[in-house]
Structure formats: C-alpha cells, structure tokens
Design an enzyme around this catalytic site. Structure first.
Site, mmCIF file in Angstrom:
data_model
loop_
_atom_site.group_PDB
_atom_site.id
_atom_site.type_symbol
_atom_site.label_atom_id
_atom_site.label_comp_id
_atom_site.label_asym_id
_atom_site.label_seq_id
_atom_site.Cartn_x
_atom_site.Cartn_y
_atom_site.Cartn_z
ATOM 1 C CB THR A 185 0.304 -27.089 -2.565
ATOM 2 O OG1 THR A 185 0.317 -25.974 -1.656
ATOM 3 C CG2 THR A 185 -1.124 -27.328 -3.005
ATOM 4 C CB ALA A 207 6.781 -18.590 -0.799
ATOM 5 C CE LYS A 208 2.065 -24.649 1.400
ATOM 6 N NZ LYS A 208 0.687 -24.662 0.979
ATOM 7 N NE ARG A 209 9.251 -18.426 -4.372
ATOM 8 C CZ ARG A 209 8.053 -17.903 -4.214
ATOM 9 N NH1 ARG A 209 6.983 -18.658 -4.274
ATOM 10 N NH2 ARG A 209 7.901 -16.609 -3.989
#
Ligand code: GLU
Length: 272
Positions: A12, A244-246
C-alpha cells in the site's frame, strides 16, 4: 529444530526504514539459524494495494540483499480459503455478526483490564433483529467473542521475546476478523497463512505484540500450531513517532537514490 520465518508487507506504499529493519531482522535470524526466509504479500485490501508498490517492494528487498523462495504467496489469491476458515469459526459458535456503526462501537468501549486503552466486547443481536437486518442488506463485521473463545479452548501458553506467557484472549476485545463483503481481516489471513507456510518463528514489530494473543486464540480454535513470536523495536522518525508510509523521506527509494548503500542502511538501523 526447523526455522522458517517471513516478512509480510502490504503493498500500500513504498517500504521505509522500519520495513527494512523488520525484513533484515527476520532475514538475519533465518541465516543465523540455517533456516528459511519467506516473503508474503498481504494485499487483502484491494482498494489500497497496488501492483506498482508490490514491484517496488521486491526491488527494494533484492537491493537490500535479501532472497526468498518462490512462488511468493499473495493473499488476494486466497480469499476462498479465508472464507472457508471463517465458516469453520462460524460453525464453532465463537464469532458473531456485529451491525454496530463505528460511532456505536466507540460508544460501547470499556476500559481494558491491563492498560489505558479501551476495548469493545459485544454480543450477537437477537435472532429476529439479526434476520431483519440481514434481509435489509445492512453491513456487518464478524467479531471473535473473547468469552466464547475462552470457554471453548481454555488456557493456552505461547512464547515471545519476554518469555512464556498465558494468552489473554480479551487483549484486543472482541476483534473484527472478517466483514460482510470481505471474508477475512489481517488477523485471520495472517494466522492461516503462517500455518499454511509452516512458519515457526514470527518476527515482526512490537506494535503487534498484543495481536499475538488473538493469533494464539485463532490457532487454538483452528487446530494450528503456534509459532514462536519475536517482536522487535520500532524505528522512529526524527519527530520520535514511528515511521509511516507517508514519510517519503524515510522511504528506501529515496534513501537509495541519495546514494546510501545497503551496508549503509544496515548501519543507520544499527544492524551490523
Ligand atoms: N502486513 C502486516 C504489516 O505490514 C504484517 C504484519 C505481520 O508480520 O504479521 O504490518
């Protein structure tokens, strides 16, 4: 003793330093034990998973120097298996349909016995109400009843990095293990696949330490072996929060493009 471990990313987003730490920790442990290392793509969330992220994950892991067995198990291809596992739990009478909205769930939270967080414990709706809501096509989630689980399987012990402990089936409350239009959740798919893949050592971040209690419950209910759990520290960003992925700056992509080598990544992570 056989040693089989895995890294199980969700495609994701791009991998960041936290994923690299997790993957390398599992990889190093497998190498040290002369064991096997597997990769599993946890893409049950079709709305958020992307083929390009999966491709990027494989590329980044290979760049880090990891190798894995093929074919790589992809959870999106196994929905029928998870649906069959859910049916088994339904027939054991340990799951119930929960029609509550998010707001109603929040209103029903109770304080956890072991900590500051709050948990949800519920009960199936009365039969005729349930039938009516089903007839109306209302959305629901399948929740695992901690109390029914305890009544059915009694006490279980398992091992994590802190030692041997008794599984607390209520640790996550009555956890959601599937939805109306989605026959699984992370918990169910992960437990089932770890067993299918013969995983003996689950090595992952300490954010999932409480989940291990629920996973042991599912293993006991489904007659699966319980692996050994090893939870590792989380890698924090400059702000002291977990990555986090962000957080693009910490993505392996960005780090690699800035000229850092795989050995350099290990150094940043404190892995010699
Ligand atoms: N897909 C999960 C994650 O990325 C894996 C957790 C696990 O290793 O069990 O957090």
């Amino acid at each position: 003793m056989a040693f089989v471990t895995r890294f199980a990313p969700s495609p994701t987003g791009l991998l960041h330093l936290g994923h690299a730490f997790s993957a390398l920790t599992a990889w190093d442990a497998a190498r040290a034990a002369g064991g096997r290392f597997l990769l599993r793509i946890e893409d049950i969330d079709a709305g958020r998973s992307r083929a390009e992220f999966e491709a990027a994950i494989l590329e980044d892991l290979a760049w880090l120097g990891l190798g894995w067995e093929t074919p790589v198990l992809r959870q999106s291809e196994r929905m029928a298996d998870y649906a069959a596992v859910l049916e088994r739990l339904i027939s054991l009478g340990v799951v119930y349909r929960c029609f509550r909205t998010r707001k109603e769930v929040l209103a029903g939270l109770v304080s956890a016995p072991h900590g500051p967080e709050t948990l949800f414990f519920g009960a199936p709706p009365p039969r005729d109400e349930e039938a009516e809501r089903l007839a109306r096509g209302e959305a629901f989630a399948w929740r695992l009843s901690a109390a029914q689980t305890q009544a059915l399987i009694g006490d279980r012990v398992f091992e994590d990095e802190t030692g041997r402990l008794r599984a607390d089936f209520a640790r996550l409350g009555d956890a959601v293990i599937a939805r109306k239009d989605f026959p699984t959740s992370y918990h169910l798919a992960s437990v089932w696949d770890d067993a299918e893949q013969g995983v003996t050592h689950v090595i992952r971040g300490e954010d999932l330490r409480d989940s291990a209690h629920l996973h042991v419950a599912l293993q006991a209910l489904l007659g699966l072996a319980t692996p050994i759990y090893r939870h590792h520290r989380l890698i924090l960003g400059d702000d002291g929060k977990r990555l986090a992925k962000r957080d693009r700056a910490a993505s392996l992509r960005e780090i690699r493009e800035s000229g850092v080598t795989p050995a350099g990544v290990r150094k940043i992570l404190g892995l010699a």
